[in-house]
Design a protein around this motif. Sequence first.
Motif, PDB file in Angstrom:
ATOM      1  N   ASN A 324       1.801  -7.023   9.317  1.00 34.53           N
ATOM      2  CA  ASN A 324       1.388  -6.795  10.702  1.00 34.53           C
ATOM      3  C   ASN A 324       1.461  -5.319  11.051  1.00 34.53           C
ATOM      4  OD1 ASN A 324       4.163  -6.197  11.786  1.00 34.53           O
ATOM      5  ND2 ASN A 324       4.523  -8.319  11.153  1.00 34.53           N
ATOM      6  N   LEU A 325       1.039  -4.996  12.252  1.00 38.70           N
ATOM      7  CA  LEU A 325       0.955  -3.601  12.688  1.00 38.70           C
ATOM      8  C   LEU A 325       2.327  -2.964  12.876  1.00 38.70           C
ATOM      9  CD1 LEU A 325      -1.932  -3.882  15.320  1.00 38.70           C
ATOM     10  CD2 LEU A 325      -2.083  -3.139  12.939  1.00 38.70           C
ATOM     11  N   GLN A 326       3.373  -3.776  12.969  1.00 37.25           N
ATOM     12  CA  GLN A 326       4.710  -3.226  13.141  1.00 37.25           C
ATOM     13  C   GLN A 326       5.396  -2.902  11.811  1.00 37.25           C
ATOM     14  OE1 GLN A 326       3.703  -5.974  15.274  1.00 37.25           O
ATOM     15  NE2 GLN A 326       3.240  -4.260  16.647  1.00 37.25           N
ATOM     16  N   ASN A 327       4.756  -3.224  10.698  1.00 39.60           N
ATOM     17  CA  ASN A 327       5.341  -2.931   9.387  1.00 39.60           C
ATOM     18  C   ASN A 327       5.446  -1.429   9.154  1.00 39.60           C
ATOM     19  OD1 ASN A 327       3.638  -5.745   7.954  1.00 39.60           O
ATOM     20  ND2 ASN A 327       5.802  -5.580   8.411  1.00 39.60           N
ATOM     21  N   THR A 328       6.468  -1.049   8.377  1.00 36.77           N
ATOM     22  CA  THR A 328       6.610   0.340   7.942  1.00 36.77           C
ATOM     23  C   THR A 328       6.030   0.463   6.545  1.00 36.77           C
ATOM     24  OG1 THR A 328       8.644   0.596   9.230  1.00 36.77           O
ATOM     25  CG2 THR A 328       8.229   2.222   7.506  1.00 36.77           C
ATOM     26  N   SER A 329       5.063   1.327   6.387  1.00 32.14           N
ATOM     27  CA  SER A 329       4.412   1.479   5.087  1.00 32.14           C
ATOM     28  C   SER A 329       5.063   2.600   4.294  1.00 32.14           C
ATOM     29  CB  SER A 329       2.920   1.766   5.254  1.00 32.14           C
ATOM     30  OG  SER A 329       2.719   2.988   5.937  1.00 32.14           O
ATOM     31  N   MET A 330       4.889   2.553   2.983  1.00 37.93           N
ATOM     32  CA  MET A 330       5.321   3.632   2.110  1.00 37.93           C
ATOM     33  C   MET A 330       4.069   4.277   1.517  1.00 37.93           C
ATOM     34  SD  MET A 330       6.678   1.608  -1.307  1.00 37.93           S
ATOM     35  CE  MET A 330       7.234   3.144  -2.042  1.00 37.93           C
ATOM     36  N   PRO A 331       4.165   5.535   1.061  1.00 38.48           N
ATOM     37  CA  PRO A 331       2.983   6.183   0.478  1.00 38.48           C
ATOM     38  C   PRO A 331       2.400   5.350  -0.659  1.00 38.48           C
ATOM     39  CG  PRO A 331       4.712   7.797   0.864  1.00 38.48           C
ATOM     40  CD  PRO A 331       5.318   6.454   1.138  1.00 38.48           C
ATOM     41  N   TYR A 332       1.101   5.145  -0.619  1.00 36.11           N
ATOM     42  CA  TYR A 332       0.442   4.302  -1.614  1.00 36.11           C
ATOM     43  C   TYR A 332       0.598   4.877  -3.020  1.00 36.11           C
ATOM     44  CZ  TYR A 332      -3.280   1.455  -3.720  1.00 36.11           C
ATOM     45  OH  TYR A 332      -3.987   0.584  -4.508  1.00 36.11           O
ATOM     46  N   ASP A 333       0.490   6.203  -3.146  1.00 32.28           N
ATOM     47  CA  ASP A 333       0.638   6.833  -4.460  1.00 32.28           C
ATOM     48  C   ASP A 333       2.044   6.612  -5.015  1.00 32.28           C
ATOM     49  OD1 ASP A 333      -1.890   7.656  -4.002  1.00 32.28           O
ATOM     50  OD2 ASP A 333      -1.429   9.783  -3.736  1.00 32.28           O
ATOM     51  N   GLN A 334       3.037   6.602  -4.116  1.00 31.31           N
ATOM     52  CA  GLN A 334       4.411   6.340  -4.552  1.00 31.31           C
ATOM     53  C   GLN A 334       4.542   4.911  -5.075  1.00 31.31           C
ATOM     54  OE1 GLN A 334       7.370   7.451  -1.624  1.00 31.31           O
ATOM     55  NE2 GLN A 334       8.899   6.095  -2.501  1.00 31.31           N
ATOM     56  N   MET A 335       3.870   3.974  -4.414  1.00 30.29           N
ATOM     57  CA  MET A 335       3.902   2.597  -4.882  1.00 30.29           C
ATOM     58  C   MET A 335       3.247   2.470  -6.252  1.00 30.29           C
ATOM     59  SD  MET A 335       2.241  -0.873  -3.207  1.00 30.29           S
ATOM     60  CE  MET A 335       0.613  -0.534  -3.878  1.00 30.29           C
ATOM     61  N   LEU A 336       2.094   3.132  -6.445  1.00 29.02           N
ATOM     62  CA  LEU A 336       1.409   3.068  -7.731  1.00 29.02           C
ATOM     63  C   LEU A 336       2.259   3.671  -8.849  1.00 29.02           C
ATOM     64  CD1 LEU A 336      -2.291   3.967  -6.833  1.00 29.02           C
ATOM     65  CD2 LEU A 336      -1.318   1.713  -7.285  1.00 29.02           C
ATOM     66  N   SER A 337       2.968   4.759  -8.553  1.00 33.22           N
ATOM     67  CA  SER A 337       3.832   5.377  -9.564  1.00 33.22           C
ATOM     68  C   SER A 337       4.968   4.438  -9.953  1.00 33.22           C
ATOM     69  CB  SER A 337       4.403   6.701  -9.029  1.00 33.22           C
ATOM     70  OG  SER A 337       3.372   7.625  -8.785  1.00 33.22           O
ATOM     71  N   PHE A 338       5.565   3.783  -8.951  1.00 31.56           N
ATOM     72  CA  PHE A 338       6.631   2.813  -9.239  1.00 31.56           C
ATOM     73  C   PHE A 338       6.078   1.657 -10.058  1.00 31.56           C
ATOM     74  CE2 PHE A 338       9.353  -0.777  -8.571  1.00 31.56           C
ATOM     75  CZ  PHE A 338      10.627  -0.257  -8.470  1.00 31.56           C
ATOM     76  N   PHE A 339       4.906   1.194  -9.680  1.00 36.71           N
ATOM     77  CA  PHE A 339       4.262   0.094 -10.403  1.00 36.71           C
ATOM     78  C   PHE A 339       4.023   0.470 -11.866  1.00 36.71           C
ATOM     79  CE2 PHE A 339       0.241  -1.709 -11.920  1.00 36.71           C
ATOM     80  CZ  PHE A 339       0.493  -3.057 -11.806  1.00 36.71           C
ATOM     81  N   LYS A 340       3.534   1.669 -12.093  1.00 38.47           N
ATOM     82  CA  LYS A 340       3.229   2.128 -13.444  1.00 38.47           C
ATOM     83  C   LYS A 340       4.483   2.198 -14.308  1.00 38.47           C
ATOM     84  CE  LYS A 340       1.786   6.343 -15.861  1.00 38.47           C
ATOM     85  NZ  LYS A 340       1.323   7.741 -15.685  1.00 38.47           N
ATOM     86  N   ASN A 341       5.613   2.626 -13.730  1.00 41.61           N
ATOM     87  CA  ASN A 341       6.826   2.872 -14.502  1.00 41.61           C
ATOM     88  C   ASN A 341       7.750   1.665 -14.628  1.00 41.61           C
ATOM     89  OD1 ASN A 341       6.174   5.625 -14.932  1.00 41.61           O
ATOM     90  ND2 ASN A 341       6.968   6.160 -12.896  1.00 41.61           N
ATOM     91  N   HIS A 342       7.638   0.701 -13.707  1.00 38.77           N
ATOM     92  CA  HIS A 342       8.644  -0.360 -13.680  1.00 38.77           C
ATOM     93  C   HIS A 342       8.090  -1.780 -13.739  1.00 38.77           C
ATOM     94  CE1 HIS A 342      11.800   2.563 -12.700  1.00 38.77           C
ATOM     95  NE2 HIS A 342      10.955   3.092 -11.824  1.00 38.77           N
ATOM     96  N   LEU A 343       6.809  -1.972 -13.487  1.00 38.06           N
ATOM     97  CA  LEU A 343       6.276  -3.332 -13.404  1.00 38.06           C
ATOM     98  C   LEU A 343       5.220  -3.562 -14.478  1.00 38.06           C
ATOM     99  CD1 LEU A 343       5.914  -3.582  -9.521  1.00 38.06           C
ATOM    100  CD2 LEU A 343       7.762  -4.481 -10.939  1.00 38.06           C
ATOM    101  N   PRO A 344       5.084  -4.816 -14.925  1.00 38.03           N
ATOM    102  CA  PRO A 344       4.117  -5.099 -15.999  1.00 38.03           C
ATOM    103  C   PRO A 344       2.674  -4.920 -15.541  1.00 38.03           C
ATOM    104  CG  PRO A 344       5.071  -7.142 -15.143  1.00 38.03           C
ATOM    105  CD  PRO A 344       5.845  -6.022 -14.522  1.00 38.03           C
ATOM    106  N   GLU A 345       1.899  -4.252 -16.374  1.00 35.06           N
ATOM    107  CA  GLU A 345       0.486  -4.062 -16.083  1.00 35.06           C
ATOM    108  C   GLU A 345      -0.330  -5.189 -16.695  1.00 35.06           C
ATOM    109  OE1 GLU A 345      -0.267  -0.181 -17.666  1.00 35.06           O
ATOM    110  OE2 GLU A 345       0.145   0.809 -15.748  1.00 35.06           O
ATOM    111  N   GLN A 346      -1.475  -5.485 -16.063  1.00 36.34           N
ATOM    112  CA  GLN A 346      -2.383  -6.518 -16.541  1.00 36.34           C
ATOM    113  C   GLN A 346      -3.688  -5.861 -17.005  1.00 36.34           C
ATOM    114  OE1 GLN A 346      -0.979  -9.357 -16.796  1.00 36.34           O
ATOM    115  NE2 GLN A 346       0.789  -8.827 -15.523  1.00 36.34           N
ATOM    116  N   PRO A 347      -4.533  -6.589 -17.720  1.00 37.84           N
ATOM    117  CA  PRO A 347      -5.774  -5.983 -18.227  1.00 37.84           C
ATOM    118  C   PRO A 347      -6.745  -5.545 -17.139  1.00 37.84           C
ATOM    119  CG  PRO A 347      -5.257  -8.015 -19.403  1.00 37.84           C
ATOM    120  CD  PRO A 347      -4.344  -7.951 -18.232  1.00 37.84           C
ATOM    121  N   PHE A 348      -6.611  -6.115 -15.919  1.00 35.05           N
ATOM    122  CA  PHE A 348      -7.553  -5.807 -14.849  1.00 35.05           C
ATOM    123  C   PHE A 348      -6.792  -5.444 -13.586  1.00 35.05           C
ATOM    124  CE2 PHE A 348      -9.211  -9.108 -17.633  1.00 35.05           C
ATOM    125  CZ  PHE A 348     -10.300  -8.439 -18.184  1.00 35.05           C
ATOM    126  N   PHE A 349      -7.358  -4.502 -12.826  1.00 34.95           N
ATOM    127  CA  PHE A 349      -6.678  -3.980 -11.639  1.00 34.95           C
ATOM    128  C   PHE A 349      -7.680  -3.890 -10.496  1.00 34.95           C
ATOM    129  CE2 PHE A 349      -5.027  -0.822  -8.755  1.00 34.95           C
ATOM    130  CZ  PHE A 349      -3.647  -0.962  -8.809  1.00 34.95           C
TER     131      PHE A 349
END
Length: 399
Positions: A324-349
């Motif tokens: 919702n509009l009251q959510n606090t967002s984090m920088p999208y690039d920061q999320m992608l960096s965390f995803f790349k380093n800590h979470l499993p990647e799939q063949p399609f994105f």
Amino acid sequence: MIWNKYLVEERKVLGINGAAILLIFVSLYMHSKLVLYLAVFFLAVSITNQLYLKRIGEGVSIDNITQKKRLFVNGKSEWTITIQNGGFPILKGELKVFFDHFVAPESSQIESNLFMYEISVPFSIYTQKTKQIRIPYTAKMRGIAKIRKLEIHIPSLFGFGETVLESKHFLKQLAIVYPEPLPVKGLTEQISIFQGTNAVPHSLYEDRLGPVGTRDYVQADSFNKVHWKASAKSQTLQTKIYETISEIGWNIALNVSNGHSITGSLEKLISGLTEFAYYAYKRNIPYSLCVNVRTAGNTPFLYLAKGAGKEHLQMVLETLSSINLQNTSMPYDQMLSFFKNHLPEQPFFIHAGIRKDTTNKLLFDMGKRGIRLFELFIEDEQGVVLRGLENRNERRLSI
């Protein structure tokens, strides 16, 4: 249920007390018992009124049951509030319920105020009794509705003031309104070749559980692949042919932010992802979901691990409903960096939302590792489109 208790007395009570004291002096001066009795009567009314306001509400409780209702837009349900009274009888009381505007009460005359509805229900309940109050509502828009506050207003016996019981905690009842799917252009064309079975024409991996055929042996083949029974029958060495397989999985990343605010295309993007979720469910396509909304825990943003099936669909829809509009967002690039380093990647994105130059670099780094990239975006402020991700030099897409 733990209450905050407030006493509200009208100014008339002060006037009655003042009049009673004045009548006492008048009765002493006039030696009139009638005036004295009248003064005592006024004082008795005032004291009784005050004692009632202080004692009423003791022993009143609400069954705070855990209840989660899942609805589609225009679906109907109801809040159920059970009041138990172990104290004085409550006559002509009023229950006030405040809940989120994602669901609306059935009365068309009630309007929401500051993203919330307030509805009042009159009731009476005697000592050692239980009363159940039902408040029907209709799902109006995507979101998670909660009962934010509950008040019980109890008038005094003589109408001079009231006692207010205000709940200290939220009720554990939720109404989850699922997002509505929006047709996505290109969804079938882009994904249909990857749906269903994991067998693919070309892959480095093979299904060793059983061969699907044989062919003539060549020097490059390993002896482990020789099919000895087939070789004995044909009198020439035969090599086992295995089915080539590849892991089929999708990562979906939603960028809800547009600079320091939430993107104005949030609803359409969520509806597009909802369409993908239903599509993947029907074809048993596994996928994960990450959204750059801050959360507590080891993963600092909304994340659902790879899954498929009905249970996974339900979790995805609930996650999308919670944004919702009251959510606090984090920088999208920061999320992608965390995803790349800590979470499993799939063949399609699949990327959805605003993307900047720095975002492009992170996404196309994934492409260099063999991940196929796609983009979900708004076309001409109308339809939602899924297409292969294009490397465009841009500061920000206005979608």
